[in-house]
Design an enzyme around this catalytic site. Structure first.
Site, short mmCIF file in Angstrom:
data_model
loop_
_atom_site.label_atom_id
_atom_site.label_comp_id
_atom_site.label_asym_id
_atom_site.label_seq_id
_atom_site.Cartn_x
_atom_site.Cartn_y
_atom_site.Cartn_z
N LYS A 191 0.86 -1.18 0.00
CA LYS A 191 0.00 0.00 0.00
C LYS A 191 0.89 1.23 0.00
CE LYS A 191 -3.66 2.33 2.64
NZ LYS A 191 -4.53 2.24 3.84
N LYS B 289 -2.34 -1.50 -3.59
CA LYS B 289 -3.16 -0.29 -3.55
C LYS B 289 -2.25 0.93 -3.70
CE LYS B 289 -6.44 2.29 -0.65
NZ LYS B 289 -7.13 2.38 0.64
#
Length: 327
Positions: free
Chosen positions: A199, A252
């Site tokens: 992420k 992400k």
């Protein structure tokens, strides 16, 4: 010219679809759902056209709307009625996600996944317990090991409420191992973990922070989310999560990091997920409103590119619209 090799032969209608290399199905998609304990009516999210915060009493109806499109999986995010320094409402038995999870699993057949983080529940908006004087010193950050105990409590509380999968998103070192231990000790060894394994500290999260009321009150998250310049580090992060028991590996954001999706797919046999985030969604909507792009076509092409890069699952705010298109 004597052309024996003519790729265009396979692009005619009928044949084109037969030899298509990448397929996208509604079952590949996860729809985010925002449940808000501070309201008794649906609240439009201005920066994410077509999406709303829904009160707990509307959570089942909202999920049924998703299911009608053919999407079977939802990810729940909660906006609590109150916040404090530690984010204690995140693991409360009567918390917003816990109550919504119970209702949704009781009344629908949706696959319920829950986001495990503290940023929406802390009064400072960071993803854990912050160091003393962090508000005044940009070198300070979230206390890593002290935060692990809280993330473990959140995940177990979600499983107790009926969540079928938990998804830790804080990029806290050791979060997967702590949650796996907590779930196993509590009798939830069959609940899988979809880790936000890579992420990044991304500028594409802006609309989500509006939707989930989770923007940091000071500073930023560069000390715990990944540097957008780094690719090798992502593989290290993923390796650690695999060692700690992650079942699904998420990247992400999705579109700016398709190289990371591809690298993980090539290296690991685990299912790979990608989060087509709020900023990716909002920018296509904005361009469409200007008349510069066709929304449905660009959305579908974006999701196909994520699938082509190697993602098995895609969490996307386009889930319902694209599922309707695919039907």
């Amino acid at each position: 010219m004597d052309l024996t090799d003519r790729p265009r032969r396979l692009r005619r209608d009928g044949i084109r679809e037969l030899v298509s290399e990448t397929t996208l199905d509604a079952s590949d998609l996860i729809a985010p759902v925002f449940v808000d304990a501070t309201t008794d009516e649906r609240v439009e999210i201005e920066s994410m056209p077509g999406h709303e915060r829904v009160p707990i009493d509307e959570s089942v109806a909202r999920v049924r709307e998703v299911l009608e499109t053919g999407v079977r999986s939802v990810m729940l995010f909660g906006i609590p009625e109150s916040k404090d320094e530690r984010g204690s409402r995140a693991w409360a038995e009567d918390g917003v996600v816990q109550e919504a999870t119970r209702r949704i699993t009781d009344e629908t057949d949706a696959m319920v996944i829950t986001d495990v983080c503290l940023c929406e529940y802390t009064d400072h908006g960071h993803c854990g317990i912050v160091e003393d004087h962090a508000a005044d010193d940009p070198r300070l950050t979230v206390k890593n090991d002290e935060t692990l105990d809280l993330l473990q409590k959140v995940a177990v509380s979600h499983a107790e409420a009926g969540a079928e999968m938990v998804a830790p998103s804080s990029m806290t070192d050791g979060m997967v191992g702590a949650i796996r231990t907590g779930l196993d000790d509590a009798g939830f060894s069959d609940v899988p973990i979809m880790s936000y394994a890579a992420k990044y500290e991304s500028a594409f999260y802006g609309p989500f922070r509006d939707a989930a009321d989770g923007a940091p009150a000071f500073g930023n998250r560069r000390h715990y989310q990944m540097d957008p310049a780094n690719a090798r580090e992502a593989m290290r992060e993923v390796e650690l999560d695999v060692e700690q028991g992650a079942d699904i590996l998420m990247v992400k954001p999705a579109l700016p990091y398709l190289d990371i999706v591809r690298d993980i797919r090539a290296e690991y046999d685990h299912p790979v997920a990608a989060y087509n985030v709020s900023g990716e969604y909002a920018m296509l909507h904005a361009a469409s409103e200007k008349g510069w792009l066709d929304l449905q076509e660009t959305a579908l092409e974006s999701l196909l590119s994520i699938k082509r890069a190697g993602a098995d699952l895609i969490m996307t705010y386009f889930a319902e619209d694209i599922a309707d298109e695919l039907a």
